[in-house]
Design an enzyme around this catalytic site. Structure first.
Site, PDB file in Angstrom:
ATOM      1  N   LYS A  80      43.373  40.809  44.539  1.00 39.10           N
ATOM      2  CA  LYS A  80      42.932  42.078  43.957  1.00 39.10           C
ATOM      3  C   LYS A  80      43.951  43.204  44.074  1.00 39.10           C
ATOM      4  CE  LYS A  80      38.092  40.863  44.583  1.00 39.10           C
ATOM      5  NZ  LYS A  80      36.780  41.188  45.168  1.00 39.10           N
ATOM      6  N   GLY A 143      40.447  45.252  52.935  1.00 40.65           N
ATOM      7  CA  GLY A 143      41.156  44.644  51.814  1.00 40.65           C
ATOM      8  C   GLY A 143      40.607  45.094  50.484  1.00 40.65           C
TER       9      GLY A 143
END
Length: 275
Positions: A80, A143
């Site tokens: 991502k 994250g």
């Protein structure tokens, strides 16, 4: 419309393709959910999982610029943040956080990225009747998914948001980014100790692989807590099993993805539609 036109019965030359990039890809469930919607609505599109290692992501990505029937790309662990750097433009939370989970291929071969994990996670919790406003939340991880979830939680006026991550520096940068966007939010870094919180959210990859350590000490869970996970496979992770065994309410990862399916369809397949 017949099946040849709609693609319900078979994939044909007019099928729009969405690739879901993951590493590994064996755990992904989003294509099954998305393709069921396409069949039900007679949308001639299909989502397929691609196992792409992090070191090969840029190479795989570049070739997709030249695939005219590619509608877009959906990203999951661990791509991502890296994928955001490969996009030509970022919109909304993706631009703010520099992280994406959904990327549209435009007609000219450029890529536009957005991030829907945060809105999807919050929508999934609210749909299950979980109150966020005024709650003390522990977010495990900093994250890609965690970044968007942190921002979405702050917008829901949680009482406090504590971010615990192996890298305290990364957690601190995320806290700063969230308070920069939501100045009234109380966001802090801390340990993975769940005691003293109302809601505990695992936004790490721990639980994805057999033998993974638990992301927090489940013996410190307290009565009345809600314990949530972003991992979809297994559907009930070891953390959720342990929490349920101690009498906690649990919230599964698939509840984050289901609200995003409409957003995927709109952004990737109907870009002219209003958001």
């Amino acid at each position: 419309m017949n099946s040849e036109q709609t693609g319900v019965a078979q994939i044909n030359g007019n099928t729009r393709v969405i690739v879901l990039m993951a590493w590994p890809a064996s755990h992904v469930r989003t294509p099954a959910f998305f393709n069921a919607i396409c069949r039900a609505r007679e949308i001639n599109a299909v989502m397929v999982p691609w196992a792409v290692s992090p070191e090969r992501l840029a190479q795989a990505w570049e070739g997709l610029r030249y695939v005219d029937n590619l509608a877009g790309i959906v990203l999951t662990i661990p791509h991502k943040q890296t994928a955001a750097k490969l996009c030509d433009t970022l919109e909304g939370d993706a631009a703010l956080l520099e992280v994406v989970n959904t990327v549209r291929r435009n007609a000219d071969g450029t890529f536009t990225g957005r991030m829907y994990d945060g809105v999807g996670f919050v929508a999934g919790m609210l749909a299950k009747g979980i109150v966020l406003t005024g709650k003390r939340v522990l977010l495990l991880g900093a994250g890609g998914a965690a970044m968007a979830i942190a921002l979405a939680l702050a917008r829901q006026d949680v009482a406090t948001l504590t971010i615990a991550n192996r890298s305290a520096q990364k957690a601190g940068l995320l806290a700063e980014a969230v308070t920069g966007e939501v100045p009234h939010a109380i966001v802090q870094t801390g340990s993975a100790d769940p005691s003293g919180h109302d809601i505990v959210i695992n936004a790490t990859s721990l639980g994805l692989k057999p033998g993974d350590a638990l992301p927090c000490d489940v013996s410190r869970l307290e009565r009345g807590m809600v314990v949530a996970d972003v991992i979809m496979q297994p559907a009930v992770t070891p953390l959720l099993v342990a929490a349920a065994g101690r009498g906690m309410r649990i919230h599964e990862g698939e509840h984050m993805v289901v609200p995003q399916l409409e957003l995927f369809e709109q952004f990737l397949l109907n870009p002219a539609s209003p958001d």
